[in-house]
Write an enzyme that holds these catalytic residues in place. Structure first.
Site, PDB file in Angstrom:
ATOM      1  N   PRO A   2      34.246  63.231  35.209  1.00 43.94           N
ATOM      2  CG  PRO A   2      34.054  64.863  36.854  1.00 43.94           C
ATOM      3  CD  PRO A   2      33.234  63.952  35.997  1.00 43.94           C
ATOM      4  CD  GLU A   3      38.290  59.641  31.910  1.00 43.67           C
ATOM      5  OE1 GLU A   3      39.372  59.029  31.848  1.00 43.67           O
ATOM      6  OE2 GLU A   3      37.625  59.938  30.897  1.00 43.67           O
TER       7      GLU A   3
END
Length: 266
Positions: A2-3
């Site tokens: 996840p960014e």
């Protein structure tokens, strides 16, 4: 992993339901994440109320009077608010039991995530202190406490140009460095570079100030669109309500190896 958009999407989803909630207990089934779950979380968190949920880069910060829990989702982590009556599954490692009969459950099949503890000044924590500027500015942190606001340089084309001087590395590698820009990873670096018309392999110090201005705008545009669409679901990520992110339907280059270019159709 996840960014920034996925973490920001999670923050917004949790904030709407978790703020003001009292934590009755902390249940740790497996403390062995990327780093062991901090003992202070088990000791200090029961009886505390969640005052605020903020974000710094790819980290979520849960603020209480006693201190702050810093959460990193790692490669496959997720946080969901569910009834405590739902039995935990194999990869459900930590529950924050709430007074309202629900719990905040941390699930992480690969166990690369982290739950850390910080005191009154969480941004001085070693995992946060060295992060670069937020690409969308402080307004996107969900932060209303002045003592928790990051200081230093603001993200801009000028910042990227100045920090890139004498950096004989590919521009993609420069952007992936969290000390340069907080929160970016492979997905959004690739998408932003394509939008800006810059080859990922281009040497960072060969780009002009003008090209960096274009790149900064492309990064911000890409991130905003991703947040508006709930992030990108490629494998493990889901929003805090269990729904997938829909930005993958808008991806221009990431994961499209062998497909025609969306710009020139070649």
């Amino acid at each position: 992993m996840p960014e920034l958009p996925e973490v920001e999407t999670t923050r917004r989803g949790l904030a709407g339901r978790l703020l003001g909630s009292r934590i009755e207990a902390v249940v740790v089934r497996n403390p062995q994440l990327r780093w062991p779950v901090a003992e202070e979380i088990i000791r200090e968190l029961p009886g505390q109320t969640v005052k605020q949920i903020t974000r710094r880069g790819k980290y979520l910060l849960f603020h209480t009077t006693a201190g702050t829990v810093i959460v990193h989702l790692g490669m496959s982590g997720s946080l969901r608010i569910i009834p405590t009556t739902i039995p935990p599954e194999k990869h459900d490692h930590v529950d924050f039991i709430l007074a309202n009969g629900h719990c905040l459950r941390f699930r992480d099949p690969r166990r690369f995530g982290a739950m850390l503890w910080a005191g009154a000044a969480p941004l001085t924590h070693p995992r946060l202190a060295s992060l670069g500027p937020e690409p969308l500015g402080n307004a996107f942190l969900g932060n209303q406490l002045s003592e928790n606001e990051p200081s230093g340089e603001e993200f801009s084309g000028d910042w990227l140009f100045r920090i890139s001087r004498h950096r004989r590395v590919a521009i993609k590698c420069l952007l992936l460095d969290g000390k340069i820009v907080a929160g970016l990873g492979n997905i959004y670096v690739n998408e932003s570079l394509f939008l800006a018309g810059i080859l990922p392999t281009r040497q960072a110090d060969s780009l002009s100030r003008h090209r960096y201005d274009i790149l900064a705008v492309a990064i911000q545009k890409t991130l905003r669109e991703a947040i508006d669409n709930g992030g990108t679901t490629l494998r493990d990520f889901v929003q805090s309500d269990g729904k997938p992110g829909y930005f993958q339907q808008r991806l221009l280059v990431y994961g499209r190896t062998g497909e025609p270019c969306p710009r020139c159709a070649r």
